[in-house]
Design a protein around this motif. Structure first.
Motif, mmCIF file in Angstrom:
data_model
loop_
_atom_site.group_PDB
_atom_site.id
_atom_site.type_symbol
_atom_site.label_atom_id
_atom_site.label_comp_id
_atom_site.label_asym_id
_atom_site.label_seq_id
_atom_site.Cartn_x
_atom_site.Cartn_y
_atom_site.Cartn_z
ATOM 1 N N THR A 13 -3.742 13.498 2.516
ATOM 2 C CA THR A 13 -3.382 12.285 1.783
ATOM 3 C C THR A 13 -3.516 11.054 2.672
ATOM 4 O O THR A 13 -3.236 11.120 3.879
ATOM 5 N N ALA A 14 -3.946 9.957 2.072
ATOM 6 C CA ALA A 14 -3.991 8.664 2.754
ATOM 7 C C ALA A 14 -3.382 7.620 1.831
ATOM 8 O O ALA A 14 -3.634 7.643 0.625
ATOM 9 N N TYR A 15 -2.567 6.731 2.403
ATOM 10 C CA TYR A 15 -2.048 5.655 1.553
ATOM 11 C C TYR A 15 -2.040 4.321 2.292
ATOM 12 O O TYR A 15 -1.976 4.258 3.514
ATOM 13 N N ILE A 16 -2.138 3.259 1.496
ATOM 14 C CA ILE A 16 -2.178 1.889 1.985
ATOM 15 C C ILE A 16 -0.981 1.140 1.435
ATOM 16 O O ILE A 16 -0.588 1.348 0.279
ATOM 17 N N THR A 17 -0.385 0.259 2.230
ATOM 18 C CA THR A 17 0.644 -0.655 1.746
ATOM 19 C C THR A 17 0.166 -2.089 1.972
ATOM 20 O O THR A 17 -0.474 -2.398 2.975
ATOM 21 N N LEU A 18 0.478 -2.945 1.005
ATOM 22 C CA LEU A 18 0.221 -4.374 1.137
ATOM 23 C C LEU A 18 1.460 -5.126 0.667
ATOM 24 O O LEU A 18 1.899 -4.969 -0.486
ATOM 25 N N PHE A 35 -6.261 12.931 -1.699
ATOM 26 C CA PHE A 35 -5.299 12.126 -2.461
ATOM 27 C C PHE A 35 -5.182 10.776 -1.769
ATOM 28 O O PHE A 35 -4.903 10.706 -0.560
ATOM 29 N N ALA A 36 -5.425 9.692 -2.511
ATOM 30 C CA ALA A 36 -5.336 8.346 -1.953
ATOM 31 C C ALA A 36 -4.474 7.467 -2.846
ATOM 32 O O ALA A 36 -4.529 7.562 -4.073
ATOM 33 N N VAL A 37 -3.668 6.615 -2.218
ATOM 34 C CA VAL A 37 -2.713 5.781 -2.948
ATOM 35 C C VAL A 37 -2.673 4.401 -2.304
ATOM 36 O O VAL A 37 -2.864 4.258 -1.098
ATOM 37 N N ILE A 38 -2.426 3.375 -3.126
ATOM 38 C CA ILE A 38 -2.136 2.053 -2.595
ATOM 39 C C ILE A 38 -0.870 1.521 -3.242
ATOM 40 O O ILE A 38 -0.675 1.656 -4.454
ATOM 41 N N PHE A 39 0.012 0.963 -2.425
ATOM 42 C CA PHE A 39 1.262 0.362 -2.874
ATOM 43 C C PHE A 39 1.167 -1.144 -2.627
ATOM 44 O O PHE A 39 0.982 -1.575 -1.484
#
Length: 340
Positions: A235-240, A270-274
């Protein structure tokens, strides 16, 4: 479309109507493309039709033919309410629950008790507010469905270059430039026909993908720098944060596609951005996956969202940091699914 639906639509269009066409809140390429294509088609058949968007949409979509005729509910509230109150038919495109239209929900819910609604949508778990429903979760896009809708009522020969450009844009954007598994041979056959009918495919790609501002590219750099990799969960996720958006002169649509960068990493499923939105008091979330892991089910179960098996959205009322930590805490339960 089944025969009963086709007959109902033909009967509906056999007499003059006052029609309103609505996409979901924060409309994307498929939402704007499908509503404008349908608007052109209905107008050309002599119908009185108006597209009303719940709120603004990205600049890179505002070149589409007819965009200058769209009404914005946030900016032109009185005019939009008047159109809805006097409508005889409401088309809802690219969503299947009235909760997806923000402040438009109240006037639409009231209208749904009095007039005929037509739904054209490809998302899962549709609600039952529409009398005429064309719902197919296997479709690549709502624009592909609008093409099928027009074909079913013997209108393909009436597809103009303006309509072709709108439909091509929606299919292209919702299929990730034709790479998602929902892209079928039929999708390509429809796209080929749209090009033959005047869709300027090279120009469309340029207008949508090659009109970046320097601020957007620098914001992408921040997003990639913020990316966190959880190798054990693939999984990789980004926050901004809101501050990061503000520092880069954020404009609507600037973060479009950022979430997909995680899936370009080898071994990530699985990739997500918040994305923090202080005005609405929420964290907006986009989920993407490769393979059989259903982000639709994940978003529905944990983040008040949903969508498709490999692309979904959600929201959180926690802080940005708390949302990210909560997300991480959930992954252990999905470790086996993500490992495939």
């Amino acid at each position: 479309m089944n025969l009963e639906t086709v007959q109902a639509v033909k009967e509906l269009l056999s007499t003059p109507q006052k029609m309103v066409i609505i996409p979901h809140k924060n409309p994307d390429g498929d939402a704007i493309g499908s509503t404008l294509a349908l608007w052109h088609f209905l107008q050309n058949r002599g119908q009185d039709a108006t597209v009303i968007v719940p709120n603004d949409y990205p600049k890179f979509l505002k070149w589409m033919p007819g965009s200058d005729q769209i009404l914005n509910f946030e900016k032109e509230n009185h005019q939009c309410r008047n159109k809805i109150e006097n409508a005889t038919v409401v088309f809802t495109l690219d969503f299947n629950h009235l909760g997806r239209v923000g402040q438009l929900e109240e006037p639409l819910a009231e209208a749904a008790t009095k007039i005929q609604f037509v739904m054209i949508d490809h998302h899962q778990a549709p609600s039952d507010y529409a009398k005429i429903m064309y719902s197919d979760v296997e479709m690549s896009s709502t624009c592909q469905m609008v093409y099928n809708f027009i074909e079913a009522i013997d209108g393909v020969d009436k597809i103009t270059s303006e309509m072709a450009n709108c439909l091509y844009t929606g299919i292209m954007t919702d299929t990730g430039s034709f790479k998602f598994r929902s892209t079928t041979g039929e999708t390509h056959r429809i796209v080929a026909d749209l090009i033959d009918r005047g869709a300027e495919n090279t120009e469309i790609h340029h207008r949508v993908f090659d009109t970046n501002t320097l601020a957007r590219l620098k914001l992408l750099g921040v997003a990639l720098n913020n990316m966190k990799i959880l190798e054990q969960f693939k999984t990789a996720y980004i926050t901004l944060s809101q501050d990061e958006l503000d520092a880069h002169n954020y404009q609507k649509g600037d973060t479009e596609g950022f979430v997909n960068y995680g899936l370009t990493l080898e071994g990530i499923n699985f990739a997500v951005i918040f994305i923090e939105n202080k005005e609405e008091g929420i964290i907006k979330i986009s989920f993407r996956s490769i393979g059989d892991f259903s982000v639709n089910e994940f978003a529905r179960s944990h983040f008040n969202g949903g969508g498709h098996n490999n692309a979904a959205g959600g929201r959180s009322e926690r802080s940005l940091q708390e949302t990210a930590l909560h997300f991480e805490s959930l992954l252990e339960d999905y470790k086996n699914q993500l490992a495939v």
